[in-house]
Motif scaffolding. Structure first.
Motif, mmCIF file in Angstrom:
data_model
loop_
_atom_site.group_PDB
_atom_site.id
_atom_site.type_symbol
_atom_site.label_atom_id
_atom_site.label_comp_id
_atom_site.label_asym_id
_atom_site.label_seq_id
_atom_site.Cartn_x
_atom_site.Cartn_y
_atom_site.Cartn_z
ATOM 1 N N UNK A 60 -3.655 2.107 -1.336
ATOM 2 C CA UNK A 60 -2.426 2.480 -2.046
ATOM 3 C C UNK A 60 -2.726 3.498 -3.147
ATOM 4 N N UNK A 61 -3.786 3.242 -3.914
ATOM 5 C CA UNK A 61 -4.146 4.120 -5.027
ATOM 6 C C UNK A 61 -4.512 5.516 -4.540
ATOM 7 N N UNK A 62 -5.087 5.593 -3.338
ATOM 8 C CA UNK A 62 -5.507 6.886 -2.786
ATOM 9 C C UNK A 62 -4.393 7.594 -2.029
ATOM 10 N N UNK A 63 -3.234 6.945 -1.892
ATOM 11 C CA UNK A 63 -2.105 7.565 -1.223
ATOM 12 C C UNK A 63 -2.090 7.431 0.280
ATOM 13 N N UNK A 64 -2.888 6.503 0.826
ATOM 14 C CA UNK A 64 -2.891 6.282 2.268
ATOM 15 C C UNK A 64 -1.875 5.227 2.691
ATOM 16 N N UNK A 65 -1.274 4.569 1.719
ATOM 17 C CA UNK A 65 -0.160 3.647 1.933
ATOM 18 C C UNK A 65 0.895 3.951 0.879
ATOM 19 N N UNK A 66 2.145 3.630 1.181
ATOM 20 C CA UNK A 66 3.208 3.847 0.198
ATOM 21 C C UNK A 66 4.234 4.856 0.683
ATOM 22 N N UNK A 67 4.882 5.500 -0.262
ATOM 23 C CA UNK A 67 5.946 6.458 0.056
ATOM 24 C C UNK A 67 5.367 7.856 0.278
ATOM 25 N N UNK A 68 5.905 8.537 1.288
ATOM 26 C CA UNK A 68 5.543 9.928 1.586
ATOM 27 C C UNK A 68 4.026 10.131 1.587
ATOM 28 N N UNK A 69 3.389 9.448 2.503
ATOM 29 C CA UNK A 69 1.927 9.458 2.608
ATOM 30 C C UNK A 69 1.414 10.874 2.848
ATOM 31 N N UNK A 70 0.464 11.303 2.028
ATOM 32 C CA UNK A 70 -0.166 12.635 2.107
ATOM 33 C C UNK A 70 0.877 13.753 2.075
ATOM 34 N N UNK A 71 1.961 13.531 1.337
ATOM 35 C CA UNK A 71 2.983 14.563 1.189
ATOM 36 C C UNK A 71 3.895 14.722 2.383
ATOM 37 N N UNK A 72 3.803 13.812 3.347
ATOM 38 C CA UNK A 72 4.635 13.889 4.547
ATOM 39 C C UNK A 72 5.936 13.119 4.340
ATOM 40 N N UNK A 73 6.735 13.057 5.379
ATOM 41 C CA UNK A 73 7.967 12.264 5.331
ATOM 42 C C UNK A 73 7.723 10.823 5.767
ATOM 43 N N UNK A 74 6.489 10.490 6.094
ATOM 44 C CA UNK A 74 6.151 9.158 6.593
ATOM 45 C C UNK A 74 5.812 8.213 5.444
ATOM 46 N N UNK A 75 6.490 7.078 5.399
ATOM 47 C CA UNK A 75 6.222 6.040 4.399
ATOM 48 C C UNK A 75 5.897 4.732 5.101
ATOM 49 N N UNK A 76 4.929 4.021 4.561
ATOM 50 C CA UNK A 76 4.528 2.750 5.179
ATOM 51 C C UNK A 76 3.968 1.815 4.118
ATOM 52 N N UNK A 77 4.597 0.649 4.006
ATOM 53 C CA UNK A 77 4.129 -0.395 3.087
ATOM 54 C C UNK A 77 3.443 -1.489 3.901
ATOM 55 N N UNK A 78 2.263 -1.912 3.459
ATOM 56 C CA UNK A 78 1.506 -2.940 4.183
ATOM 57 C C UNK A 78 1.157 -4.079 3.241
ATOM 58 N N UNK A 79 1.413 -5.307 3.684
ATOM 59 C CA UNK A 79 1.173 -6.489 2.864
ATOM 60 C C UNK A 79 0.300 -7.492 3.614
ATOM 61 N N UNK A 80 -0.486 -8.240 2.864
ATOM 62 C CA UNK A 80 -1.271 -9.338 3.437
ATOM 63 C C UNK A 80 -0.486 -10.634 3.283
ATOM 64 N N UNK A 81 -0.527 -11.459 4.301
ATOM 65 C CA UNK A 81 0.152 -12.764 4.261
ATOM 66 C C UNK A 81 -0.862 -13.825 4.644
ATOM 67 N N UNK A 82 -1.037 -14.821 3.784
ATOM 68 C CA UNK A 82 -2.055 -15.844 4.021
ATOM 69 C C UNK A 82 -1.456 -17.049 4.725
ATOM 70 N N UNK A 83 -2.029 -17.398 5.879
ATOM 71 C CA UNK A 83 -1.581 -18.586 6.603
ATOM 72 C C UNK A 83 -2.208 -19.839 6.021
ATOM 73 N N UNK A 84 -2.065 -20.950 6.727
ATOM 74 C CA UNK A 84 -2.589 -22.215 6.207
ATOM 75 C C UNK A 84 -3.420 -22.965 7.235
#
Length: 431
Positions: free
Chosen positions: A149-173
């Motif tokens: 996220x900090x490097x801009x490989x995730x989030x809004x307008x990745x690398x200045x493009x129109x592509x946005x992608x949010x990724x989350x971790x979910x912990x099972x049990x």
């Protein structure tokens, strides 16, 4: 390095990893995020990305072996609402321990692979569902997400493009049933992890009722290498209809248990050589080639079988998750099946009557055979119960409980019969 048919092939996903160099800077030094950058900067069309994945003959590495590119093409790209991408890192299959090593040693390959998949299918939100009993690995993946996220490989307008992608971790049990994709979806939604009826399939009605694509950790982690090097390159690493390399988790009676990444189609004998051969020089007796839910194969047959989906199917089992459980001549097949039967009895969610009642019935019969109380008709009864479970449940856990029973009884019937008749084990005592 693996030698196959005169070729020397290095690992792909696990190449150059030492357990410490999992950070973003290390991944970039190995060529990381160049595939995503190539797609976005060159404006490669989503359908061309999917076509390249189809060309690679990458098949789902979680168990089913379904063609990945074909699965991605099922996603309705023009659907007007939200769509979701899910990674199944709920590695609960006994004998399997490859995905946690990807998360622990090369997490950015998974992140980049999911971002590429999201671009190809027009998805803006993704989740990685991580097995509940590997908390330290979860922490590593969360740290990798923050780096991306900090490097801009995730989030809004990745690398200045129109592509946005949010990724989350979910912990099972830790529930085995949550490895089934619709039970996993239910769990992410905060419900009890129970499988859904299909159809509708997740591609049309998945997470939060929206179109959803689910792939395994190893599947997504292969994608950046396919895009960087080409689908043909990946395909040629393996064999026809079985592209690329595959990570096999080898455990049991071998000298060097561990994860081995080898080309698809590598002879099992070569995999055994990499694992140091049989422990103590004993003879091979049996192999479960794809995780505990897959049918067991006698060792002599397995030694003449290649490690790919089609070859393993021809030998009478399935490649599954790639968990190779090796058993030597001292192993009692009745006792081995007893442990497996107990596991599936305990892990049944109880939703389907054949599974809820049948798994307990199978376990109790094998238990009495092992403990000197077996009856002459027990083996036919085991087969009858397994037949009435398999194919009659909402998800594949019923099949997972039934298939090992049928295969153990088929290949080692004399050993089970000896237990019943003599009230003791046929093989020598454990050393």
């Amino acid at each position: 390095m693996t030698s196959l048919h005169g070729r020397h092939i290095n690992p792909v996903i696990l190449a150059g990893l030492d357990g410490k160099n999992w950070h973003l800077s290390d991944y970039q030094a190995r060529g990381g995020y160049k595939a995503l950058s190539k797609i976005l900067k060159e404006g490669i069309k989503p359908e061309d990305v999917i076509a390249e994945v189809k060309k690679s003959a990458l098949r789902g590495r979680g168990g089913a072996g379904f063609p990945t590119g074909l699965k991605w093409s099922f996603m309705p790209r023009q659907f007007p609402g939200a769509k979701y991408l899910v990674c199944n890192s709920d590695e609960g299959e006994p004998g399997t321990f490859k995905d946690r090593d990807i998360l622990r040693y090369n997490p950015h390959s998974l992140i980049e692979g999911m971002a590429i998949a999201a671009y190809a299918m027009g998805i803006s939100v993704g989740y990685n569902y991580i097995h509940g009993e590997i908390w330290e690995t979860y922490d590593v993946f969360e740290a990798a997400l923050e780096e991306a996220r900090a490097a801009g490989f995730l989030g809004d307008k990745i690398m200045g493009s129109d592509f946005s992608f949010q990724l989350h971790a979910h912990h099972g049990y830790g529930a085995y049933i949550c490895g089934e994709e619709t039970a996993l979806i239910e769990s992410i939604e905060g419900k009890k992890g129970q499988p859904r009826f299909k159809p509708p399939f997740p591609a049309s009605f998945g997470l939060y009722g929206k179109p959803t694509t689910i792939n395994n950790t190893e599947t997504f982690a292969s994608v950046p290498f396919i895009i960087s090097n080409g689908g043909e390159w990946f395909h040629e690493l393996g064999k026809q209809n079985n592209g690329g390399t595959k990570i096999f988790s080898v455990s049991g009676d071998v000298e060097r248990p561990g994860n081995y990444e080898i080309p698809m189609g590598t002879p099992f004998a070569k995999l055994m050589e990499l694992a140091g051969g049989m422990k103590g020089g004993r003879k091979i007796k049996a192999v479960i080639p794809g995780g505990s839910s897959m049918p067991v194969i006698p060792g002599d047959i397995m030694m003449n079988t290649d490690m790919d989906y089609d070859s393993i199917a021809k030998a009478g089992s399935m490649l599954g998750s790639g968990a190779v459980i090796v058993m030597d001549e001292t192993r009692c097949m009745v006792k081995s099946l007893l442990r497996l039967s107990y596991f599936y009895f305990e892990e049944s969610c109880g939703q389907c009557t054949p599974c809820r009642e049948g798994t307990g019935w199978l376990y109790r019969i094998v238990h009495r055979i092992e403990n000197g109380q077996g009856r002459p008709d027990d083996l036919d009864l085991l087969n009858s119960i397994a037949d009435n479970i398999q194919g009659r449940t909402i998800c594949a856990l019923g099949d997972a409980a039934a298939m090992p029973v049928r295969a153990f009884v088929k290949h080692y019937r004399d050993e089970f019969a000896y237990h019943i008749e003599h009230k003791t084990c046929l093989v020598p005592a454990y050393i």
